[in-house]
Design a protein around this motif. Structure first.
Motif, PDB file in Angstrom:
ATOM      1  N   VAL A 263      26.039  38.637  37.647  1.00  0.00           N
ATOM      2  CA  VAL A 263      26.881  38.983  36.503  1.00  0.00           C
ATOM      3  C   VAL A 263      26.462  38.219  35.254  1.00  0.00           C
ATOM      4  O   VAL A 263      26.885  38.536  34.158  1.00  0.00           O
TER       5      VAL A 263
ATOM      6  N   LEU B  81      28.044  39.614  31.980  1.00  0.00           N
ATOM      7  CA  LEU B  81      29.341  40.289  32.076  1.00  0.00           C
ATOM      8  C   LEU B  81      30.472  39.489  31.438  1.00  0.00           C
ATOM      9  O   LEU B  81      31.284  40.011  30.691  1.00  0.00           O
TER      10      LEU B  81
ATOM     11  N   LYS C 292      34.044  46.920  31.168  1.00  0.00           N
ATOM     12  CA  LYS C 292      33.192  46.221  30.211  1.00  0.00           C
ATOM     13  C   LYS C 292      32.615  47.235  29.240  1.00  0.00           C
ATOM     14  O   LYS C 292      32.292  48.360  29.622  1.00  0.00           O
TER      15      LYS C 292
ATOM     16  N   LEU D 266      30.993  48.604  37.737  1.00  0.00           N
ATOM     17  CA  LEU D 266      30.734  47.180  38.007  1.00  0.00           C
ATOM     18  C   LEU D 266      30.459  46.974  39.490  1.00  0.00           C
ATOM     19  O   LEU D 266      29.589  46.197  39.878  1.00  0.00           O
TER      20      LEU D 266
ATOM     21  N   VAL E  94      35.765  40.987  39.199  1.00  0.00           N
ATOM     22  CA  VAL E  94      34.799  40.056  38.608  1.00  0.00           C
ATOM     23  C   VAL E  94      34.920  38.641  39.167  1.00  0.00           C
ATOM     24  O   VAL E  94      33.996  37.841  39.038  1.00  0.00           O
TER      25      VAL E  94
END
Lengths: 529, 514
Positions: B40, B55, B323, B445, B456
């Motif tokens: 990420v 990210l 995102k 993602l 995340v």
């Protein structure tokens, strides 16, 4: 010069009476002062409409501590609990789920929706039982102070810690989950059927301003599961004659042990002299002195009405102001011409001899909460309904019935302000009856009389600040050594000889009696009287 | 082919662990599914001439211990001198501009005198609590069932460090932790927009809104985990240095190597096979992928005890983050403060705005007015975009992975529209400035980074998914019930964000260090 007492208890709710009974039993002279014409506070039965006895606020019991029933000999004074037979959840599609007092029957019912869930139920109950066996001893414990340098406090804390560790990794993990998770998430780990999870999850939100998806509600669920009658786990019941009979039994026990109880004796203030309480002043001006004054009112009423900020240190006042007691529920009491007929299970039957939950899905409950968050009452509320007259004919004329509907959410703080409740009351009542009519289409024709209580009404009539039925929300930050506020969780107050003994202290609300008993124990132990 | 230790995943935690293990003399092979290392934190061009920085945004919690132990400074890492303030624009008025770290409030903060005074007091309180909590974050979780003297001593030490806060602060901390962030902020502050800005970190990545109990603790924990003003170049700057350090210490990093299965024999991990069919044997395997992917996808059902599988299945990781990258032909200009350029922006004027977008997520609906956390890295690093141009990184919160009706191109477009119209209310000429954009839904993602449900943090930050319960009790100390298999991603203590701490603790557990 009037008589002086060892203790004056302000407020004749069940905790005030329990405290009085224990003190009287220990030989102290005790006077209970109740503002209203009936005893019981929120645990009260009233004949609002001729022939129909409403359990106006609190309507079922299970949390009342067995040792209190024993110590105060309550059955001898008329306490009789009739266990609920069933937990009945009608669904909008015409089906229904019944959870019976017989586990085998329940298993078969649940299996109709999910065989897997049915198989898991016994293990779930066993697990919760284990948790509640851990928590129960904490109920009668005066909360130890984690910052104290006193070895007794540390020892008590250590004991709690050791007991937690002794649970073993699996159970301890579960305990942490139970203390912190939302009831919806917690149940998701066990079950798959929404039909089962929804009515189970509501135990986690009753009396709180939280939704079933709010973290921390799983604990409230345990709080409600801890109930016991005659040692049977998870059994709720009605008091014969209505909830007020519980208060009456405790009052009779207190009188038996020598306590005096005065009705219609509203206390206007607690006399404070140099940081010490010396007695009370009644609204008529009468003054009564006592070695200690014990408040059985909620914390806000206690400190902001009885005492007044002039006697309090600003720091304490600030802390007390932060104590949250947002009311979130209302009550509708109906007098009915006959037995209500549910579409999903027509006719009279044992399924009505328990509680009836309008909780068709987890999302339904969460949406009801969403509305309340922004200051509206739920247009489709969660409702918990009982018809006690089916099992206790003494509360209604022959052939007639009383129906008690607990309704959530009804936020005290409407977006128009709490004072808008008198104008909103009718609309609120209509939302409740409309929702009920989806399950009982003919309900309107059967209503002889209808009493609608918003949280604002509960505040006005019962004296519960913001209509909060637990004297303050049961959030982790307001439990145990933090209840009602940090530093003052041991039933004492910053004013010497002035104590607290009601649901705003550990272990909190419900008809439990534990705060009253714990406060009495603490008073006697310290030799304050 | 075989290695002593295989690390699955070349994200920041994987590279940290690989570097530390290699430095300790182990033969380490890192397998990364993507074509570039960084996970990420990998920087990449999302449009010709415009580079992204990874990210996530915040790198202030990257552990100093990792920077030192891997000498990251000599691998190109440099720390920022100060954190840029966060701007929350308003439709009416000038909005607020608030420093987030230890910096002084900017002169044009836009706060009331009350809020200025209480911001200072609140920060001091957070600072004191943070100092007391940081030992917890800088050590593996306490082992509550330990019987060894050392374990008990270290638990006692944690307890004592909290007690050192003193009575007032400790009780306040214990009271505040389980509260909802909305109640806490309402107790302290008066400006709705300040409250909305401050609440955002407390609900980031979790399935909670500002009115959900327990969210206050996450503000405290985030404050406690800050160690400096952030890494120059953000997550991409960090992972570049970590990759260089890992290689310099002798670790081999193979990208484009997607793991198919972790091979287990008689309860012991023995190696991995790739989707290409290639297999690698190893004495020890450390997975920095999320716990669900590692245990439920990579390992055959038969090789895992049922109770452990259930525990992992119960880990909650409902993704709620999307995102968006914007390539811009000029700086974002806000109507509430014309002519100014800001590096960090949060969109949301009231606590209830955040709560409302969370409401939608609960039922699988797209947020109409999403809460946006924006970083414009090109303000401090102009090399990311052509001269005069900018890149903006938008973290869009409360976008449900489990979208009603499922994710498809139409839903992605709708999300994009909602984001741009929300931002457009504050940046009137936004549409004219956009050169290109890239949108990643939670499902994207998941596909791009292998994060289950697009979460995340590899597991929601929640009170029951912390410390010795992260990801679950039986593997909270990085070792799992499968012998020689370790977990060391954000799914392990102390959790998500760019800290590199789980990777470091996992490496130490493998090396037998505390």
């Amino acid at each position: 010069m009037a008589k002086s007492y060892d203790a004056i208890i302000v407020g004749g709710g069940h905790n005030g009476l329990v405290c009085a009974a224990y003190l009287a039993k220990a030989g102290r002279s005790v006077l209970v002062l109740e503002r209203r014409h009936v005893l019981g506070g929120a645990a009260v039965t009233e004949e609002i409409y001729p022939g129909f006895k409403y359990s106006v606020c609190s309507y079922v019991v299970s949390l009342l501590r067995p040792e209190i029933i024993r110590d105060l000999q309550l059955p001898r004074f008329g306490l009789e609990i009739i266990p609920l037979k069933c937990s009945f959840s009608p669904l909008p599609d015409g089906d229904a789920l019944c959870r019976w007092d017989d586990p085998e029957l329940t298993r078969r019912e649940v299996a109709r929706f999910s065989p897997r869930d049915a198989e898991r139920l016994p293990e779930f109950s066993k697990s919760l039982l284990k948790m509640s066996q851990f928590v129960k001893p904490l109920l009668s414990l005066t909360p130890p102070d984690p910052c104290s340098k006193n070895p007794n406090d540390l020892l008590e804390l250590l004991k709690v810690g050791r007991r937690a560790r002794d649970l073993g990794p699996e159970a301890l993990t579960r305990l942490v989950k139970l203390m912190t998770m939302s009831s919806a998430d917690f149940l998701d780990e066990w079950f798959e059927s929404d039909v089962l999870k929804a009515p189970m999850s509501v135990s986690g939100i009753i009396g709180t301003f939280l939704g079933v998806r709010s973290p921390g509600t799983a604990y409230v669920m345990l709080h409600h599961y801890m109930g016991e009658i005659d040692g049977a786990f998870r059994s709720w019941g009605f008091a014969r004659g209505g909830t007020g009979q519980i208060s009456n039994a405790i009052a009779d026990s207190a009188r038996h042990f020598g306590a005096e109880i005065r009705l219609e004796a509203p206390v206007s203030e607690v006399k404070v002299h140099r940081g010490k309480s010396t007695g009370v002043v009644l609204e008529g001006g009468e003054e009564i002195d006592a070695k200690v004054v014990i408040s059985a009112l909620d914390p806000h009423r206690t400190f902001f009405k009885l005492v007044g900020p002039q006697h309090l240190d600003p720091d304490f006042t600030a802390k007390m102001k932060r104590y949250r007691m947002r009311g979130s529920s209302g009550k509708v009491n109906l007098a009915l011409d006959g037995v209500p007929e549910f579409v999903s299970r027509p006719g009279v039957g044992p399924h009505l001899e328990g509680d009836i939950a309008i909780a068709p899905s987890v999302n339904y409950l969460e949406r009801a909460y969403d509305e309340a968050k922004y200051g509206n009452f739920s247009s489709k509320p969660y409702m918990n309904i009982v018809i006690p007259s089916l099992v206790d004919p003494s509360v209604a004329p022959p052939g007639k019935h009383v129906m008690s509907i607990f309704v959530q959410y009804a936020p005290y703080h409407l977006k128009e302000g709490a004072s808008a409740w008198p104008e909103k009351r009718e609309a609120f009542g209509n939302a409740v009856i409309d929702t009920l009519a989806e399950y009982v289409p003919k309900i309107r024709d059967q209503i002889l009389h209808q009493q609608v209580l918003s949280p604002w009404d509960i505040e006005q009539e019962m004296g519960l600040t913001e209509g909060n039925i637990f004297h303050g929300e049961l959030g982790l930050e307001q439990l145990f050594f933090l209840r009602p506020v940090p530093d003052w969780a041991k039933y004492r107050t910053p004013i010497r000889n002035f104590w607290m003994c009601a649901s705003g202290t550990h272990p909190g609300g419900g008809i439990m009696g534990a705060p009253g008993a714990n406060a009495a124990g603490e008073l006697l132990k310290t030799g304050a009287i | 082919m075989s290695a002593e230790i295989i690390v699955i995943g070349a994200g920041h935690n994987g590279l940290t662990a690989a570097g530390l293990l290699a430095k300790a003399g182990k033969r380490v092979l890192v397998l990364e599914q993507a074509e570039v290392a960084g996970g990420v934190g990998a920087g990449a061009e999302f449009h010709p001439g415009y580079r992204g920085t990874g990210l996530l945004h915040d790198t202030t919690a990257v552990r100093k211990a990792v920077i030192e132990e891997l000498s990251l400074h000599s691998h190109g890492l440099s720390l920022r001198g100060s954190e840029p303030p966060v701007f929350s624009p308003a439709l009416e008025g000038k909005g607020v501009l608030v420093s987030s770290g230890r910096e002084e409030l900017p002169d044009d903060h836009g706060l009331s005198d009350w809020d200025v005074e209480y911001t200072a007091a609140f920060r001091e309180f957070l600072g004191r609590v943070g100092a007391a909590l940081s030992p917890v974050l800088n050590a593996p979780p306490p082992d509550v069932f330990a019987t060894g003297v050392g374990d008990l001593l270290s638990m006692l030490k944690t307890g004592l460090s909290l007690r050192k806060l003193g009575r007032t602060d400790l009780l306040e901390f214990l009271r505040m932790g389980p509260m909802c962030i909305a109640d806490v902020l309402n107790e302290w502050f008066e400006s709705p927009i300040l409250k909305a800005q401050m609440a955002a970190p407390a609900v980031r990545g979790s399935f909670t809104g500002p009115w959900s109990p327990g969210t206050a603790l996450f503000l405290l924990l985030q404050t406690a985990s800050k160690e400096h003003a952030g890494v120059q170049g953000g997550p991409a700057g960090l992972t570049a240095a970590l990759l260089s350090a890992a290689k310099a210490n002798g670790a081999e990093v193979r990208t484009g190597s997607r793991v198919q299965q972790i091979l287990v024999s008689r309860g012991r991990a023995t190696g991995v096979s790739l989707t290409t069919g290639e297999t690698f044997g190893a004495e020890t395997i450390l997975s920095t992928c999320d716990p669900k992917q590692t245990i439920l996808k990579f390992i055959s059902k038969l090789d895992i005890p049922l109770a452990f599988r259930n525990d992992i299945r119960n880990v909650r990781m409902r993704g709620t983050t999307a995102k968006m990258w914007l390539a811009l032909n000029g700086p974002l200009e806000f109507s509430s403060r014309p002519g100014r350029t800001f590096e960090r922006i949060r969109i949301g004027e009231e606590l209830d705005d955040l709560e409302r977008s969370f409401d939608g997520a609960k039922y699988g609906a797209l947020p109409q007015v999403p809460h946006l956390d924006i970083w414009v890295p090109s303000v401090s690093d102009p090399t990311l975009a052509p001269s005069g141009h900018h890149v903006a990184s938008l973290l869009v919160h409360f976008v449900p992975y489990h979208l009603e009706g499922g994710w498809n191109d139409g839903a992605r477009t709708k999300l994009e529209e909602n984001v741009l119209s929300t931002l457009g209310r504050y940046v009137p000429d936004l549409k004219k400035k956009i050169v290109a954009k890239e949108t990643l839904t939670p499902v994207d993602l998941e596909a791009r980074y292998g994060l289950t449900e697009g979460h995340v943090d590899q597991g929601e930050p929640a009170l029951d998914q912390l410390l010795f319960m992260r990801p679950c009790q039986s593997c909270s100390h990085y070792a799992t019930p499968v012998e020689r298999l370790y977990l060391g991603g954000s799914g392990s203590h102390p959790g998500g964000g760019m800290t590199c701490a789980p990777g470091r603790f996992a490496a130490r557990a493998i090396l037998g260090k505390k």
